[in-house]
Structures are given as C-alpha cells and as structure tokens.
Design an enzyme around this catalytic site. Structure first.
Site, mmCIF file in Angstrom:
data_model
loop_
_atom_site.group_PDB
_atom_site.id
_atom_site.type_symbol
_atom_site.label_atom_id
_atom_site.label_comp_id
_atom_site.label_asym_id
_atom_site.label_seq_id
_atom_site.Cartn_x
_atom_site.Cartn_y
_atom_site.Cartn_z
ATOM 1 N N ASP A 114 0.820 -1.210 0.000
ATOM 2 C CA ASP A 114 0.000 0.000 0.000
ATOM 3 C C ASP A 114 0.857 1.265 0.000
ATOM 4 O O ASP A 114 0.662 2.159 -0.828
ATOM 5 C CB ASP A 114 -0.926 0.026 1.215
ATOM 6 C CG ASP A 114 -2.017 -1.026 1.140
ATOM 7 O OD1 ASP A 114 -1.858 -1.985 0.352
ATOM 8 O OD2 ASP A 114 -3.017 -0.896 1.855
ATOM 9 N N ARG A 128 -0.453 5.789 17.242
ATOM 10 C CA ARG A 128 -0.653 6.790 16.190
ATOM 11 C C ARG A 128 -0.163 8.186 16.560
ATOM 12 O O ARG A 128 0.390 8.888 15.716
ATOM 13 C CB ARG A 128 -2.121 6.825 15.772
ATOM 14 C CG ARG A 128 -2.645 5.526 15.168
ATOM 15 C CD ARG A 128 -1.609 4.751 14.422
ATOM 16 N NE ARG A 128 -2.130 3.612 13.674
ATOM 17 C CZ ARG A 128 -1.388 2.597 13.285
ATOM 18 N NH1 ARG A 128 -0.103 2.569 13.595
ATOM 19 N NH2 ARG A 128 -1.911 1.603 12.585
ATOM 20 N N ASP A 141 -7.760 5.178 11.975
ATOM 21 C CA ASP A 141 -6.392 5.677 11.921
ATOM 22 C C ASP A 141 -6.262 6.984 11.156
ATOM 23 O O ASP A 141 -5.432 7.833 11.497
ATOM 24 C CB ASP A 141 -5.463 4.622 11.317
ATOM 25 C CG ASP A 141 -5.060 3.571 12.338
ATOM 26 O OD1 ASP A 141 -5.220 3.833 13.540
ATOM 27 O OD2 ASP A 141 -4.582 2.504 11.922
ATOM 28 N N SER A 193 -6.247 -8.263 7.812
ATOM 29 C CA SER A 193 -5.526 -6.998 7.898
ATOM 30 C C SER A 193 -4.910 -6.944 9.283
ATOM 31 O O SER A 193 -5.626 -7.042 10.282
ATOM 32 C CB SER A 193 -6.496 -5.824 7.689
ATOM 33 O OG SER A 193 -5.845 -4.598 7.973
#
Length: 406
Positions: free
Chosen positions: A16, A96, A125, A180
C-alpha cells in the site's frame, strides 16, 4: 494542492505505502520523503530503505522508537488502567500520536509542505494521524490517498505496482492475506477475512504471539513486578528499560496463553468492527497495576481515576492524545502515582493472570485495623452505628414519604 512540492509519507515498505509513494510522485509531481518507524512490530524495517531508494527517494528516515513509544505513550496510558469499551487495551490507538508527531517534525526539518499516510477512509487511523498532525502543526497539509484515488482493491494496487516497477515482493504479495494486521510492541491486531462474520470463531493458526490456553504449560509461573511511581522498572528483581519490560512481559504472557481478545467495537467513524487482538504484556500490566494501586491509593483518588478512565480511553481511541483535555487528565493521573511504588506478584496459568501478592513501603493497608482478630482498640466498632444511621437518613425519609424503592 498544486503547491505541494515535498511530502513526508508514513512508509511501512509494504504494498500500500509503496504504491502511495509512487502515486504521490505522479499525482502531485512532488518530492517524497519516507518515514519508517520501528515501534516493535517484529519485522525488519531496514528493507524499506532499499525499496524507497529504488523509487528514487532521496530522503529516507528509519527510526527506532521503541523506548519512546513505551516510555512516553504506553506507560502513561497504563497509569490510568485504560481500556476502551470495557475490553480493548488500545494497542493500535496509542501508537498513532507518536507517528503523527514524528511526521510533522520531519516535515519541518525537511521543509516539506505536507504529510501523508496509508490509512483508509473507513477506519479510525485516518482520524488519529490527522488530528495529531493538526494539533501539533496547525498549518500542515495532509494527503490521504485512500480518500482520493480509485485504487480501491488489492488487484488494482498490484496492477499499479507492476505497471510502475514498484519493488514489491510479488511472490509474497500475490497471495492474499486473510487478515488486515497491525503490530507494535504493545499488541498485534487482526481484522477482515473470516472475522467479518462476528459468529465465526477465529482460526487457531491466526494467532502469532500467544499459544492457546489449552496448549499452555501445565505448571503456573510466578513473576514479581517492581513499580516506581506507577511504572514497572524491574521484573523478578532485574532492572529493565520500558521497552525491555514490555517485550519480556509479551514473552512470558505469550508462553502462557495470556492476552487474546475477540471483540466488536464501535469505531469513531460510526460503524461497528470486529477485531481480534493479542496483548499479552499489556494484560499483565493492567492487572498488576490495579493490584499495586489497591494498597497505595486513597479510596477517593482510586474511584476518581476509575470514573475518568472511560473518557480518557475514548480520547485515545478517537485520536485526541494531543488535546488539552487529555493533557489535563494526564496531569491528574500522574499526580496520583507518586506513591504507587512497590511489588506485585502474579501467577500466569493457561490464559489467566492471577494476582497473589502485593507489598509497598507506601501501603495504606493497616493489618492492625483490618484484622478479624483483636485489634486492641484500633477501631471502635460502635462508631459504625452512627455512620450507618446518617447514611440511611435519606432512605428513611423517602420511605416515610411513601416513595417506593422497587
């Protein structure tokens, strides 16, 4: 955003973000700076350098942030005994703000106009990265390719990579992963695939960090955790850094099947999502921290912390780590930890974390008062009568007024 000349991309080196790097170069005609963070995901991060170089990227940042991650993010969160919706230990959420912080710092250092990330438009996210970036650098521009492009399937991403000679491990990438996954030193998460059916049990071979409780050792293992101001500083008498503490607790917990979780959670963007998590070290930390607080914290301080915790957890889950309200709450939480010192002994056995002992030089537990034996006048039991009558006064008044309590 035609004025974008340079972008800092949160870059994992996977399919990605490799596609995003090339897409940014083509779509915006800009220079791309890559930033790869090692926060304990358990995979080599250095190969990301070669992949970035192959795409002509000149400025490449690869940083080991494991100690900062645990010291400045995980440990402060666990001082609050933080869980979201009663179960989730916030392993993805807490990583994050650190990544967002380094993104904008690197943008400033390199003179970049914008930052970019690989989060999709359906998840949490994107919110966490961008709220963090805007809180720390209000004028920063953010590029979220998943909200702009039409490469919204794995097949299109693979085709784009092949067309533009993007260095992806095609043998590995050609096989679609059933899940994922996201990992760091606190946890590993799994979503998608069979997990999209909330009735379907997760497959045993999905789990990577923990053995099943059934396959865990038949003999329990005891460990002693030493606390200083609410943080673990030693395991079994051996001093360790924050990252070393968490890594060792992950090893011990994983060995005994501790820390598996299967939940359906409410995402900030509005949908429900089913996810599975492995948080062996964090599960031990939460149980042990509550144990040391049980003998060192005043009752009302402990209850105040418990009442604030759901809001604190929600702020972290939703991406407000850098908000004034989270910072204010952290100051209160940290102030309560001054006397949270001592040792906790836990027993690990087949998925369970059992507290079996706690001691502290700052303990508020007074055996001479709590004893069932003769307390030599330390506590006058007759005093309880007036205490009970005063607390019953409002109940008696309501009953006399005919208020039914059923």
């Amino acid at each position: 955003m035609s004025d974008i000349k340079k972008v800092v991309l949160a870059y994992s080196g996977g399919l990605d973000t490799s596609v995003i790097a090339k897409w940014l170069q083509q779509t915006y005609g800009c220079e791309v700076v890559t930033f790869t963070a090692d926060i304990g995901q358990g995979e080599e991060v250095e190969p990301a350098r070669a992949k970035a170089e192959a795409m002509g990227i000149k400025e490449i940042y690869i940083e080991d942030l494991r100690e900062e991650f645990v010291r400045d993010y995980v440990f402060p969160m666990f001082r609050a005994n933080t869980i979201y919706e009663g179960e989730y230990l916030l392993g993805t959420s807490i990583a994050r703000p650190l990544i967002a912080k380094r993104l904008v710092e690197i943008a400033e250092a390199t003179g970049a106009d914008a930052v970019s990330h690989g989060a999709t438009g359906k998840g949490n996210d994107q919110v966490r990265f961008e709220l963090g970036a805007y809180a720390l650098t209000p004028g920063i521009k953010v590029i979220a390719p998943w909200r702009e492009w039409d490469l919204n399937s794995r097949e299109r991403l693979m085709a784009f990579a092949e067309e533009h000679d993007i260095p992806v491990d095609f043998k590995k990438a050609g096989k679609k992963s059933p899940y994922s996954m996201d990992a760091n030193l606190l946890h590993i998460s799994y979503e998608g695939g069979i997990l999209e059916d909330p009735w379907a049990e997760a497959e045993e071979d999905m789990w990577r960090w923990t053995v099943s409780p059934e396959a865990a050792p038949n003999e329990a293992e005891y460990i002693d955790l030493t606390y200083v101001q609410g943080d673990i500083v030693a395991i079994n008498g051996q001093s360790m850094s924050p990252a070393e503490v968490l890594a060792e607790l992950n090893r011990l917990g994983g060995k005994h099947g501790v820390g598996r979780l299967d939940i359906v959670e409410n995402r900030y963007v509005g949908m429900k999502s089913r996810g599975c998590y492995e948080t062996p070290g964090g599960t031990i930390m939460l149980r042990a921290h509550r144990a040391i607080e049980s003998i060192t914290l005043d009752r009302e301080s402990a209850h105040l912390k418990d009442s604030l915790m759901p809001k604190y957890a929600e702020l972290i889950y939703n991406g407000y780590w850098w908000s004034p309200e989270r910072l204010a709450m952290q100051k209160l939480i940290d102030a309560t930890q001054e006397c949270v010192n001592g040792d906790v002994r836990v027993k690990l056995y087949k998925g369970n974390v059992i507290v079996v002992g706690r001691r502290s030089g700052d303990s508020l537990f007074d055996a001479s008062i709590a004893t069932f034996d003769d307390d030599a006048g330390a506590y006058d039991q007759k005093d309880a009568e007036g205490f009970i009558k005063l607390n019953a006064l409002r109940l008696r008044i309501a009953a006399r007024a005919g208020r039914k309590m059923k």
